[in-house]
Design a protein around this motif. Sequence first.
Motif, PDB file in Angstrom:
ATOM      1  N   GLY A  15       0.819  -1.216   0.000  1.00  0.00           N
ATOM      2  CA  GLY A  15       0.000   0.000   0.000  1.00  0.00           C
ATOM      3  C   GLY A  15       0.847   1.257   0.000  1.00  0.00           C
ATOM      4  N   LEU A  16       1.924   1.248   0.780  1.00  0.00           N
ATOM      5  CA  LEU A  16       2.821   2.409   0.856  1.00  0.00           C
ATOM      6  C   LEU A  16       3.528   2.635  -0.471  1.00  0.00           C
ATOM      7  CD1 LEU A  16       4.414   1.733   4.386  1.00  0.00           C
ATOM      8  CD2 LEU A  16       2.469   3.213   3.844  1.00  0.00           C
ATOM      9  N   ALA A  17       3.960   1.529  -1.110  1.00  0.00           N
ATOM     10  CA  ALA A  17       4.664   1.631  -2.392  1.00  0.00           C
ATOM     11  C   ALA A  17       3.762   2.228  -3.471  1.00  0.00           C
ATOM     12  CB  ALA A  17       5.152   0.247  -2.814  1.00  0.00           C
ATOM     13  N   ILE A  18       2.513   1.794  -3.511  1.00  0.00           N
ATOM     14  CA  ILE A  18       1.570   2.318  -4.511  1.00  0.00           C
ATOM     15  C   ILE A  18       1.275   3.788  -4.227  1.00  0.00           C
ATOM     16  CG2 ILE A  18      -0.811   2.147  -5.374  1.00  0.00           C
ATOM     17  CD1 ILE A  18      -0.414  -0.942  -4.823  1.00  0.00           C
ATOM     18  N   SER A  19       1.136   4.124  -2.956  1.00  0.00           N
ATOM     19  CA  SER A  19       0.890   5.517  -2.585  1.00  0.00           C
ATOM     20  C   SER A  19       2.020   6.422  -3.082  1.00  0.00           C
ATOM     21  CB  SER A  19       0.758   5.635  -1.063  1.00  0.00           C
ATOM     22  OG  SER A  19       0.634   6.985  -0.677  1.00  0.00           O
ATOM     23  N   ALA A  20       3.257   5.996  -2.887  1.00  0.00           N
ATOM     24  CA  ALA A  20       4.411   6.797  -3.332  1.00  0.00           C
ATOM     25  C   ALA A  20       4.394   6.986  -4.848  1.00  0.00           C
ATOM     26  CB  ALA A  20       5.711   6.125  -2.893  1.00  0.00           C
ATOM     27  N   CYS A  21       4.091   5.897  -5.572  1.00  0.00           N
ATOM     28  CA  CYS A  21       4.050   5.970  -7.046  1.00  0.00           C
ATOM     29  C   CYS A  21       2.917   6.876  -7.529  1.00  0.00           C
ATOM     30  CB  CYS A  21       3.885   4.570  -7.638  1.00  0.00           C
ATOM     31  SG  CYS A  21       5.329   3.512  -7.423  1.00  0.00           S
ATOM     32  N   LEU A  22       1.764   6.796  -6.865  1.00  0.00           N
ATOM     33  CA  LEU A  22       0.626   7.645  -7.258  1.00  0.00           C
ATOM     34  C   LEU A  22       0.900   9.117  -6.920  1.00  0.00           C
ATOM     35  CD1 LEU A  22      -2.404   5.420  -6.124  1.00  0.00           C
ATOM     36  CD2 LEU A  22      -1.598   5.789  -8.458  1.00  0.00           C
ATOM     37  N   THR A  23       1.549   9.341  -5.781  1.00  0.00           N
ATOM     38  CA  THR A  23       1.905  10.707  -5.387  1.00  0.00           C
ATOM     39  C   THR A  23       2.825  11.336  -6.424  1.00  0.00           C
ATOM     40  OG1 THR A  23       1.644  10.237  -3.035  1.00  0.00           O
ATOM     41  CG2 THR A  23       3.048  12.107  -3.601  1.00  0.00           C
ATOM     42  N   GLN A  24       3.783  10.550  -6.897  1.00  0.00           N
ATOM     43  CA  GLN A  24       4.724  11.050  -7.908  1.00  0.00           C
ATOM     44  C   GLN A  24       3.987  11.459  -9.187  1.00  0.00           C
ATOM     45  OE1 GLN A  24       7.080   8.415 -10.180  1.00  0.00           O
ATOM     46  NE2 GLN A  24       8.956   9.605 -10.001  1.00  0.00           N
ATOM     47  N   LYS A  25       2.871  10.782  -9.451  1.00  0.00           N
ATOM     48  CA  LYS A  25       2.085  11.078 -10.661  1.00  0.00           C
ATOM     49  C   LYS A  25       0.929  12.037 -10.374  1.00  0.00           C
ATOM     50  CE  LYS A  25       3.151   6.464 -12.515  1.00  0.00           C
ATOM     51  NZ  LYS A  25       4.028   6.881 -13.606  1.00  0.00           N
ATOM     52  N   SER A  26       0.889  12.578  -9.162  1.00  0.00           N
ATOM     53  CA  SER A  26      -0.167  13.531  -8.732  1.00  0.00           C
ATOM     54  C   SER A  26      -1.571  12.958  -8.898  1.00  0.00           C
ATOM     55  CB  SER A  26      -0.048  14.848  -9.516  1.00  0.00           C
ATOM     56  OG  SER A  26       1.231  15.409  -9.342  1.00  0.00           O
ATOM     57  N   ILE A  27      -1.740  11.690  -8.541  1.00  0.00           N
ATOM     58  CA  ILE A  27      -3.056  11.037  -8.593  1.00  0.00           C
ATOM     59  C   ILE A  27      -3.609  10.933  -7.174  1.00  0.00           C
ATOM     60  CG2 ILE A  27      -4.283   8.897  -9.188  1.00  0.00           C
ATOM     61  CD1 ILE A  27      -2.090   8.415 -11.336  1.00  0.00           C
ATOM     62  N   SER A  28      -4.805  11.484  -6.960  1.00  0.00           N
ATOM     63  CA  SER A  28      -5.381  11.510  -5.608  1.00  0.00           C
ATOM     64  C   SER A  28      -5.754  10.092  -5.161  1.00  0.00           C
ATOM     65  CB  SER A  28      -6.609  12.417  -5.564  1.00  0.00           C
ATOM     66  OG  SER A  28      -7.685  11.835  -6.275  1.00  0.00           O
ATOM     67  N   HIS A  29      -5.497   9.816  -3.899  1.00  0.00           N
ATOM     68  CA  HIS A  29      -5.785   8.472  -3.370  1.00  0.00           C
ATOM     69  C   HIS A  29      -5.926   8.522  -1.852  1.00  0.00           C
ATOM     70  CE1 HIS A  29      -1.410   8.953  -3.161  1.00  0.00           C
ATOM     71  NE2 HIS A  29      -1.445   8.156  -2.110  1.00  0.00           N
ATOM     72  N   ILE A  30      -6.569   7.494  -1.325  1.00  0.00           N
ATOM     73  CA  ILE A  30      -6.768   7.340   0.122  1.00  0.00           C
ATOM     74  C   ILE A  30      -6.331   5.919   0.491  1.00  0.00           C
ATOM     75  CG2 ILE A  30      -8.551   7.087   1.913  1.00  0.00           C
ATOM     76  CD1 ILE A  30     -10.158   9.246   0.313  1.00  0.00           C
ATOM     77  N   ILE A  31      -5.597   5.796   1.602  1.00  0.00           N
ATOM     78  CA  ILE A  31      -5.235   4.463   2.113  1.00  0.00           C
ATOM     79  C   ILE A  31      -6.062   4.187   3.365  1.00  0.00           C
ATOM     80  CG2 ILE A  31      -3.405   2.939   2.918  1.00  0.00           C
ATOM     81  CD1 ILE A  31      -1.344   4.721   1.709  1.00  0.00           C
ATOM     82  N   LEU A  32      -6.743   3.054   3.388  1.00  0.00           N
ATOM     83  CA  LEU A  32      -7.505   2.622   4.561  1.00  0.00           C
ATOM     84  C   LEU A  32      -6.760   1.454   5.215  1.00  0.00           C
ATOM     85  CD1 LEU A  32     -11.069   2.660   2.940  1.00  0.00           C
ATOM     86  CD2 LEU A  32     -10.014   4.464   4.320  1.00  0.00           C
ATOM     87  N   TYR A  82      13.545   2.053   7.672  1.00  0.00           N
ATOM     88  CA  TYR A  82      13.438   2.401   6.249  1.00  0.00           C
ATOM     89  C   TYR A  82      11.984   2.729   5.891  1.00  0.00           C
ATOM     90  CZ  TYR A  82      13.076   1.492   1.191  1.00  0.00           C
ATOM     91  OH  TYR A  82      12.788   1.566  -0.154  1.00  0.00           O
ATOM     92  N   ILE A  83      11.044   1.921   6.378  1.00  0.00           N
ATOM     93  CA  ILE A  83       9.609   2.146   6.125  1.00  0.00           C
ATOM     94  C   ILE A  83       9.175   3.509   6.674  1.00  0.00           C
ATOM     95  CG2 ILE A  83       7.283   1.412   6.868  1.00  0.00           C
ATOM     96  CD1 ILE A  83       8.173  -0.343   4.649  1.00  0.00           C
ATOM     97  N   ASP A  84       9.584   3.816   7.907  1.00  0.00           N
ATOM     98  CA  ASP A  84       9.208   5.095   8.526  1.00  0.00           C
ATOM     99  C   ASP A  84       9.778   6.281   7.735  1.00  0.00           C
ATOM    100  OD1 ASP A  84       7.756   3.812  10.483  1.00  0.00           O
ATOM    101  OD2 ASP A  84       9.398   3.773  11.933  1.00  0.00           O
ATOM    102  N   LYS A  85      10.996   6.123   7.266  1.00  0.00           N
ATOM    103  CA  LYS A  85      11.639   7.166   6.450  1.00  0.00           C
ATOM    104  C   LYS A  85      10.882   7.329   5.129  1.00  0.00           C
ATOM    105  CE  LYS A  85      16.244   8.133   4.540  1.00  0.00           C
ATOM    106  NZ  LYS A  85      17.563   7.519   4.277  1.00  0.00           N
ATOM    107  N   TYR A  86      10.444   6.224   4.572  1.00  0.00           N
ATOM    108  CA  TYR A  86       9.704   6.201   3.302  1.00  0.00           C
ATOM    109  C   TYR A  86       8.377   6.960   3.445  1.00  0.00           C
ATOM    110  CZ  TYR A  86       8.186   3.983  -1.135  1.00  0.00           C
ATOM    111  OH  TYR A  86       7.772   3.736  -2.435  1.00  0.00           O
ATOM    112  N   VAL A  87       7.661   6.648   4.519  1.00  0.00           N
ATOM    113  CA  VAL A  87       6.362   7.282   4.788  1.00  0.00           C
ATOM    114  C   VAL A  87       6.526   8.799   4.943  1.00  0.00           C
ATOM    115  CG1 VAL A  87       4.523   7.494   6.542  1.00  0.00           C
ATOM    116  CG2 VAL A  87       5.270   5.234   5.782  1.00  0.00           C
TER     117      VAL A  87
END
Length: 381
Positions: A15-32, A82-87
């Motif tokens: 979920g975090l990996a997809i969020s980062a990729c979508l953020t880079q492409k400026s695509i709005s998203h929500i993680i539950l 690493y995960i915390d730094k990524y987030v």
Amino acid sequence: MQESTVVIVGAGPSGLAISACLTQKSISHIILEKEDCCASLWRKNAYDCLNLHLASEFCSLPLMPHPPSGPTYLSKDQFLQYIDKYVKHFNIKPRYCHVVVSAEYDEVSNKWRVEAKNTREDTSEVYESNYLVIATGENSEGYIPNVPGLGTFEGEVVHSKYYKSGSKYESKNVLVVGCGNSGMEIAYDLHNWGAIPSIVIRSPFHVFTKELIRQGMQMVNYMSTNVVDIVITFLAKLKYGDLSKYGIYRPKEGPLQLKNITGKSAVIDVGTIGKIKEGAIKVVPSDISKIGKKNVVFGNNMEEEFDVIVFATGYKSLANGWLKDYKYALNDKGMPKNAFPDHWKGDHGLYCAGLARRGLFGVKVDAELIADDIDQSLHNK
């Protein structure tokens, strides 16, 4: 009703990996995320001695590789750092304590309707999105087989998901059921803490050092899987010798081929094999036929008393429980219906990430493919 282009269910590495990729492409998203933190399996349900089996070059998430100067093999705590730094770096803000109750596709609006319970505030929330990503992982619920008499056993029964360390099992007879990486590592950890471990080994598997696996994964870039399998299996035979006298048999198929076909990983030896050779960890070469109050009866009619049974028997996906239209991407077991490498894409904007049994390396590939596909789909509209 809250609207977003994409709803992601799960704030594990996928979920975090997809969020980062979508953020880079400026695509709005929500993680539950149902838990109160991200990567909850790593934080709450990983045993203390866990280290990543693969070299760090194969364990990074998209857009943020591990530095070459860092350790080759990460501990659980180093990976969580690493995960915390990524987030923080990608400003990822999952909505924690949000349990998805149902998700279904509305063929009139051509959108996904996701209902979640906010367990902090005890309220119900509804989300609507064009795309839905299942990122709940393949390790969501521990699976314990229905062994006759298990309910009558007076000792402790624990799934590997809830095993932390062998510190409380000193001098106890412990049976480990399952000979994958978790089972083999737990048996070794139990021995180190002074327990008397036995492990049920029913099926053939490959055993390697982590260095051999790293070499194999690097060699695949330059030669065929078949050749790499022959080379690393030969080197493993030189290292470990004939293990059949200890009840361990190698499969006919090579380790990388087996991983590609079935998703089953080779065992990365942390020292367990040496202890089996010494007789410090006993191998039981037969299935359990029934369990009594204190004893376990095996298929070869051998009977032994145990204080504790640890089931390292894998996990099952729970996605089918809340995903009403799972048939668009999943089979009846909650795993991808499409074979690898097309496993990640379903119909009607439904995607699944991290369900290909390819570890963190597979998570990275899935996330990049899903984000690119959503981006392309949006541009085509």
